[in-house]
Design an enzyme around this catalytic site. Structure first.
Site, PDB file in Angstrom:
ATOM      1  N   SER A  12       0.820  -1.222   0.000  1.00 27.18           N
ATOM      2  CA  SER A  12       0.000   0.000   0.000  1.00 27.18           C
ATOM      3  C   SER A  12       0.853   1.272   0.000  1.00 27.18           C
ATOM      4  CB  SER A  12      -0.915  -0.002   1.229  1.00 27.18           C
ATOM      5  OG  SER A  12      -0.127  -0.196   2.394  1.00 27.18           O
ATOM      6  N   ARG A 100      21.440  -3.844   5.168  1.00 32.66           N
ATOM      7  CA  ARG A 100      22.498  -3.403   4.240  1.00 32.66           C
ATOM      8  C   ARG A 100      23.887  -3.431   4.870  1.00 32.66           C
ATOM      9  NH1 ARG A 100      19.390   2.008   2.618  1.00 32.66           N
ATOM     10  NH2 ARG A 100      17.568   1.078   1.626  1.00 32.66           N
ATOM     11  N   CYS A 131      17.914   4.787  -2.151  1.00 35.39           N
ATOM     12  CA  CYS A 131      17.534   5.231  -3.506  1.00 35.39           C
ATOM     13  C   CYS A 131      18.607   6.071  -4.196  1.00 35.39           C
ATOM     14  CB  CYS A 131      16.204   5.966  -3.476  1.00 35.39           C
ATOM     15  SG  CYS A 131      15.901   6.934  -2.010  1.00 35.39           S
ATOM     16  N   GLN A 158      16.873  15.491  -3.173  1.00 36.11           N
ATOM     17  CA  GLN A 158      16.030  14.298  -3.131  1.00 36.11           C
ATOM     18  C   GLN A 158      14.550  14.653  -2.988  1.00 36.11           C
ATOM     19  OE1 GLN A 158      19.599  12.133  -0.635  1.00 36.11           O
ATOM     20  NE2 GLN A 158      17.555  11.318  -0.316  1.00 36.11           N
ATOM     21  N   GLY A 162      10.853   9.852  -1.563  1.00 29.62           N
ATOM     22  CA  GLY A 162      11.871   9.040  -0.879  1.00 29.62           C
ATOM     23  C   GLY A 162      11.497   8.778   0.574  1.00 29.62           C
ATOM     24  N   HIS A 242      15.115  11.780  -7.869  1.00 29.14           N
ATOM     25  CA  HIS A 242      16.244  12.365  -7.133  1.00 29.14           C
ATOM     26  C   HIS A 242      17.278  12.885  -8.131  1.00 29.14           C
ATOM     27  CE1 HIS A 242      14.486  10.808  -3.623  1.00 29.14           C
ATOM     28  NE2 HIS A 242      15.354   9.885  -3.256  1.00 29.14           N
TER      29      HIS A 242
HETATM   30  P1  A2P Z   1       0.131   0.459   5.759  1.00 29.21           P
HETATM   31  O1  A2P Z   1      -0.341   1.241   4.561  1.00 29.21           O
HETATM   32  O2  A2P Z   1      -0.831  -0.606   6.166  1.00 29.21           O
HETATM   33  O3  A2P Z   1       0.583   1.336   6.880  1.00 29.21           O
HETATM   34  P2  A2P Z   1       5.467   4.257   2.646  1.00 29.21           P
HETATM   35  O4  A2P Z   1       6.929   3.969   2.483  1.00 29.21           O
HETATM   36  O5  A2P Z   1       4.840   4.856   1.444  1.00 29.21           O
HETATM   37  O6  A2P Z   1       5.189   5.002   3.905  1.00 29.21           O
HETATM   38  O7  A2P Z   1       4.762   2.824   2.828  1.00 29.21           O
HETATM   39  C1  A2P Z   1       5.113   1.953   3.866  1.00 29.21           C
HETATM   40  C2  A2P Z   1       4.487   0.602   3.600  1.00 29.21           C
HETATM   41  O8  A2P Z   1       4.890  -0.252   4.670  1.00 29.21           O
HETATM   42  C3  A2P Z   1       2.958   0.621   3.627  1.00 29.21           C
HETATM   43  O9  A2P Z   1       2.475  -0.352   2.756  1.00 29.21           O
HETATM   44  C4  A2P Z   1       2.665   0.256   5.067  1.00 29.21           C
HETATM   45  O10 A2P Z   1       1.417  -0.362   5.262  1.00 29.21           O
HETATM   46  C5  A2P Z   1       3.747  -0.771   5.314  1.00 29.21           C
HETATM   47  N1  A2P Z   1       4.001  -0.912   6.751  1.00 29.21           N
HETATM   48  C6  A2P Z   1       4.398   0.041   7.611  1.00 29.21           C
HETATM   49  N2  A2P Z   1       4.524  -0.471   8.863  1.00 29.21           N
HETATM   50  C7  A2P Z   1       4.214  -1.780   8.764  1.00 29.21           C
HETATM   51  C8  A2P Z   1       4.147  -2.861   9.701  1.00 29.21           C
HETATM   52  N3  A2P Z   1       4.443  -2.692  10.980  1.00 29.21           N
HETATM   53  N4  A2P Z   1       3.765  -4.072   9.242  1.00 29.21           N
HETATM   54  C9  A2P Z   1       3.470  -4.263   7.939  1.00 29.21           C
HETATM   55  N5  A2P Z   1       3.507  -3.283   7.007  1.00 29.21           N
HETATM   56  C10 A2P Z   1       3.878  -2.060   7.411  1.00 29.21           C
END
Ligand code: A2P
Length: 332
Positions: A12, A100, A131, A158, A162, A242
């Protein structure tokens, strides 16, 4: 049908969305694909091509049905769930910073160090670089191959994507407020990002940001451990892409014609010869594009062993999802 069982953890998020676009571009048609995120978005639906998938909560997700999981959900999620995935027989390609720095984990940019994958034992964890490092090392490779790089100085510009979805939302929200003459209260960054330039990353005790240290460490791990690199990383009010101003010192005297030919021949690089001052730039040559674009290549005014150039790339593509998919290609 693409016959590997894939999961996208963080589907997501900003990178997750690009994974879905790229997967459909590369492998159109039906896929055995599983979308995973936190319970906040579990149950929501997302599309990959014509197919719709329901996002699953990572807490109940069974990795034993998966061959390869792409993680793009931050360092804490990777630390907790990537080893669980591996113990269920699933290989993880992780976009977070967590693994990393681990000596026993590979950090791969396929155009530069795909040969390191000979040491990979499956199932396991492979890291994707930060990135800005990904685009930097692709651009440095032709120079290093020809003239042996001693030192690199980088200034980065950037984009907010990011920082993920929340960075994009913050820039859009602050821009609207600024134009409506409303008060701005920064939430994601330490200072206003709309119409401003601020440090990228968190400031460490030595006054560098963690982004700057990552760029230095990761360039050594991917390209050459002896390269001395110092960076100043900035966040700018750009949504996607970036940009880097790069200054390189080499062991051997630089032949510019030879270098430009080598850049043109380098897989994954687009060379811009244009006298047009707009080229290459984040909006026109990075956003939504796969190649890394290099332009403004010019010898230093004073020193024959120095060259300066400008490089842009889509941080969500080459800087994240595309690089991970290229690692998958290499593994397959
Ligand atoms: P969610 O949308 O349910 O919070 P971005 O880098 O755009 O912020 O997206 C981070 C991604 O990582 C999103 O899909 C978010 O899901 C997911 N995420 C963040 N924290 C967790 C977690 N503790 N467990 C699983 N997925 C996570």
């Amino acid at each position: 049908m693409f016959n590997k069982k894939l999961a996208i953890v963080g589907a997501s998020g900003a990178v997750g969305r690009v994974f879905l676009e790229l997967l459909d571009e590369k492998y159109p048609g039906k896929k055995d694909l599983h979308l995973v995120a936190s319970k906040r978005s579990a149950g929501n639906k997302m599309s990959c091509g014509d197919e719709e998938f329901v996002i699953q909560d990572i807490e109940n997700f069974n990795f034993s049905n998966i061959d390869i999981a792409f993680f793009s959900a931050g360092a804490k999620t990777a630390e907790k769930y990537a080893p669980l995935a591996v113990s269920s027989g699933c290989t993880v390609i992780d976009n977070s910073s967590h693994f990393r720095t681990h000596e026993d984990k590979l950090l791969i940019v396929p155009e530069v160090n795909s040969k390191d994958l000979c040491n990979f034992e499956s199932p396991g964890i492979i890291s994707n670089p930060n990135c800005s490092t990904a685009q930097l090392v692709v651009a440095l490779k032709p120079i290093h191959d020809l003239f042996l790089i001693k030192r690199v100085d980088v200034a980065s510009y950037q984009s907010v994507s990011g920082t993920g979805k929340e960075g994009i939302d913050e820039l859009i929200e602050q821009t609207k407020k600024f134009l409506n003459d409303e008060d701005i209260h920064p939430k994601v960054y330490g200072a206003q990002i709309a119409f401003n330039v601020i440090p990228a990353g968190n400031i460490l005790e030595n006054n560098y940001t963690d982004e700057e240290i990552k760029m230095s460490f990761e360039t050594n791990k991917i390209l050459d451990k002896d390269i001395k690199l110092s960076a100043t990383c900035s966040r700018v009010p750009v949504l996607y892409g970036h940009s880097l101003a790069v200054h390189v010192e080499t062991e051997k005297e630089i032949n510019l014609d030879l270098l430009i030919q080598k850049i043109k021949d380098q897989k994954g690089l687009d060379f811009f010869d244009s006298q047009d001052f707009t080229s290459p730039n984040a909006v026109n040559h990075a956003e939504g594009k796969n190649p890394v674009s290099v332009g403004r290549v010019r010898l230093d005014l004073w020193d024959k062993n120095r060259v300066n150039f400008w490089v842009v790339a889509d941080n969500l593509r080459k800087g994240a999802a595309l690089n991970s998919l290229q690692i998958l290609d290499e593994l397959l």
